[in-house]
Design an enzyme around this catalytic site. Structure first.
Site, mmCIF file in Angstrom:
data_model
loop_
_atom_site.group_PDB
_atom_site.id
_atom_site.type_symbol
_atom_site.label_atom_id
_atom_site.label_comp_id
_atom_site.label_asym_id
_atom_site.label_seq_id
_atom_site.Cartn_x
_atom_site.Cartn_y
_atom_site.Cartn_z
ATOM 1 N N CYS A 1 -1.465 -18.429 -22.798
ATOM 2 C CA CYS A 1 -2.474 -18.702 -23.815
ATOM 3 C C CYS A 1 -3.237 -19.964 -23.428
ATOM 4 O O CYS A 1 -2.629 -21.014 -23.183
ATOM 5 C CB CYS A 1 -1.831 -18.875 -25.190
ATOM 6 S SG CYS A 1 -2.994 -19.417 -26.477
ATOM 7 N N HIS B 1 -0.753 -16.297 -4.754
ATOM 8 C CA HIS B 1 -1.883 -15.963 -5.628
ATOM 9 C C HIS B 1 -1.453 -15.653 -7.060
ATOM 10 O O HIS B 1 -2.233 -15.098 -7.840
ATOM 11 C CB HIS B 1 -2.662 -14.782 -5.051
ATOM 12 C CG HIS B 1 -3.347 -15.101 -3.757
ATOM 13 N ND1 HIS B 1 -3.583 -14.167 -2.774
ATOM 14 C CD2 HIS B 1 -3.817 -16.281 -3.267
ATOM 15 C CE1 HIS B 1 -4.181 -14.744 -1.746
ATOM 16 N NE2 HIS B 1 -4.337 -16.019 -2.026
ATOM 17 N N ASN C 1 1.116 -5.255 11.429
ATOM 18 C CA ASN C 1 -0.152 -5.004 10.754
ATOM 19 C C ASN C 1 -0.866 -3.848 11.428
ATOM 20 O O ASN C 1 -0.806 -3.697 12.649
ATOM 21 C CB ASN C 1 -1.044 -6.255 10.791
ATOM 22 C CG ASN C 1 -2.091 -6.249 9.696
ATOM 23 O OD1 ASN C 1 -1.759 -6.175 8.511
ATOM 24 N ND2 ASN C 1 -3.355 -6.303 10.074
ATOM 25 N N SER D 1 -4.392 -9.309 7.037
ATOM 26 C CA SER D 1 -5.371 -9.499 8.104
ATOM 27 C C SER D 1 -5.415 -10.942 8.586
ATOM 28 O O SER D 1 -6.031 -11.245 9.604
ATOM 29 C CB SER D 1 -6.768 -9.105 7.607
ATOM 30 O OG SER D 1 -7.167 -9.944 6.527
ATOM 31 N N CYS E 1 -3.226 -14.563 -28.221
ATOM 32 C CA CYS E 1 -1.916 -15.151 -28.500
ATOM 33 C C CYS E 1 -1.470 -14.786 -29.922
ATOM 34 O O CYS E 1 -2.228 -14.955 -30.882
ATOM 35 C CB CYS E 1 -1.999 -16.665 -28.341
ATOM 36 S SG CYS E 1 -0.481 -17.563 -28.731
ATOM 37 N N GLN F 1 1.060 -12.923 -0.722
ATOM 38 C CA GLN F 1 -0.279 -13.030 -1.278
ATOM 39 C C GLN F 1 -0.482 -12.009 -2.398
ATOM 40 O O GLN F 1 -1.513 -12.028 -3.061
ATOM 41 C CB GLN F 1 -1.321 -12.805 -0.176
ATOM 42 C CG GLN F 1 -1.306 -13.868 0.910
ATOM 43 C CD GLN F 1 -2.220 -13.503 2.065
ATOM 44 O OE1 GLN F 1 -1.897 -12.668 2.895
ATOM 45 N NE2 GLN F 1 -3.380 -14.136 2.112
ATOM 46 N N PHE G 1 -7.742 -4.225 -0.464
ATOM 47 C CA PHE G 1 -9.055 -4.626 -0.972
ATOM 48 C C PHE G 1 -10.205 -3.841 -0.354
ATOM 49 O O PHE G 1 -11.066 -3.333 -1.061
ATOM 50 C CB PHE G 1 -9.258 -6.126 -0.722
ATOM 51 C CG PHE G 1 -10.208 -6.760 -1.691
ATOM 52 C CD1 PHE G 1 -11.512 -7.035 -1.338
ATOM 53 C CD2 PHE G 1 -9.802 -7.076 -2.975
ATOM 54 C CE1 PHE G 1 -12.398 -7.610 -2.233
ATOM 55 C CE2 PHE G 1 -10.673 -7.664 -3.884
ATOM 56 C CZ PHE G 1 -11.977 -7.936 -3.512
ATOM 57 N N THR H 1 0.820 -1.211 0.000
ATOM 58 C CA THR H 1 0.000 0.000 0.000
ATOM 59 C C THR H 1 0.854 1.259 0.000
ATOM 60 O O THR H 1 0.474 2.281 -0.603
ATOM 61 C CB THR H 1 -0.958 0.024 1.205
ATOM 62 O OG1 THR H 1 -0.213 -0.191 2.412
ATOM 63 C CG2 THR H 1 -2.026 -1.042 1.071
ATOM 64 N N CYS I 1 -2.638 -22.765 -26.632
ATOM 65 C CA CYS I 1 -1.370 -23.431 -26.937
ATOM 66 C C CYS I 1 -0.367 -23.406 -25.782
ATOM 67 O O CYS I 1 0.684 -24.045 -25.870
ATOM 68 C CB CYS I 1 -0.733 -22.822 -28.183
ATOM 69 S SG CYS I 1 -0.059 -21.143 -27.949
#
Length: 250
Positions: free
Chosen positions: A133, A125, A218, A196, A154, A107, A36, A29, A136
């Site tokens: 693609c 993630h 945090n 969190s 592609c 993450q 989020f 951040t 392929c």
């Protein structure tokens, strides 16, 4: 963060031999990438511009059913190619270079750890920097997505590209999870920052740590606060800047 807390963290880092870092959106951040759900974050800004929730638009089902809308949202709200690493990213890269940090587990999908110089990064993630693609299997970088106005295709076979990010409804990469567990089990100091610790199964990785000290950085409370040996609630960039100074990093 008090000077005393910074000194404690720097001391623990200096004594550790195998540090592992587990981080979330709060790590980035201060590089200008919104998280989020905070005020002005992805959820709030996305609802102001799109008739669907971010969770829905970032789902696997939505990607295949409404691909053009997915990419319009994705380019506007998920890509921050001009973002630069902040002091936390730089501290972790310094620690890896010095041989104290074994692994970064993130993450985040922004690639800022690698941009700072970290090499041993496990992306739970996925990453916006990699795209595949679906026809392929050809691999593409971020330019293939940003250089297209609609659905990126592609150049070899014309198939549709999909970002290598884990969408809602998709499984996490088992190899990444297994490597993360091994790194955590072998660590003697675990730094947890900017998360969190409510998103599963990634958050449950913290519960795998049983050795040494746990430092949790945090801004808001997490379910693991009572397990931490050190809690820091000040901005991570400020924390990292103080620690870098105490460790003699420039």
């Amino acid at each position: 963060m008090t000077r005393n807390s910074a000194e404690i963290l720097a001391k623990w880092i200096g004594e550790a031999k195998r540090i592992v870092f587990f981080g979330g959106a709060g790590t980035s951040t201060e590089s200008g990438i919104p998280d989020f759900r905070s005020a002005g974050g992805l959820y709030e800004s996305g609802q102001n511009e799109f008739p669907f929730s971010p969770e829905e638009m970032l789902s696997s089902d939505f990607f295949y059913r409404h691909t053009e809308t997915f990419y319009r949202f994705y380019r506007r709200k998920m890509i921050y190619s001009d973002a630069q690493p902040n002091p936390m990213h730089l501290l972790l890269a310094d620690l890896e270079h010095e041989g104290r940090l074994s692994t970064v587990i993130t993450q985040n999908i922004d690639g800022l750890h690698q941009k700072a110089g970290s090499r041993r990064v496990l992306e739970v993630h996925g990453s916006v920097l990699r795209n595949t693609c679906l026809s392929c299997g050809e691999e593409y970088g971020l330019d293939a997505v940003m250089g297209s106005e609609d659905i990126p295709l592609c150049s070899r076979c014309g198939g549709m590209l999909k970002p290598n990010v884990v969408l809602y409804g998709e499984m996490l990469d088992s190899n990444v999870l297994e490597a993360s567990v091994r790194a955590i089990e072998e660590a003697d100091l675990m730094l947890v920052g900017g998360t969190s610790l409510t998103v599963q199964p990634a958050a449950s990785l913290v519960g795998m740590f049983t050795g040494g000290r746990l430092a949790l950085l945090n801004r808001t409370p997490t379910p693991y606060d009572s397990h931490a040996d050190l809690l820091v609630t000040e901005p991570m960039g400020e924390v990292a800047q103080q620690v870098r100074h105490l460790l003699g990093y420039k």
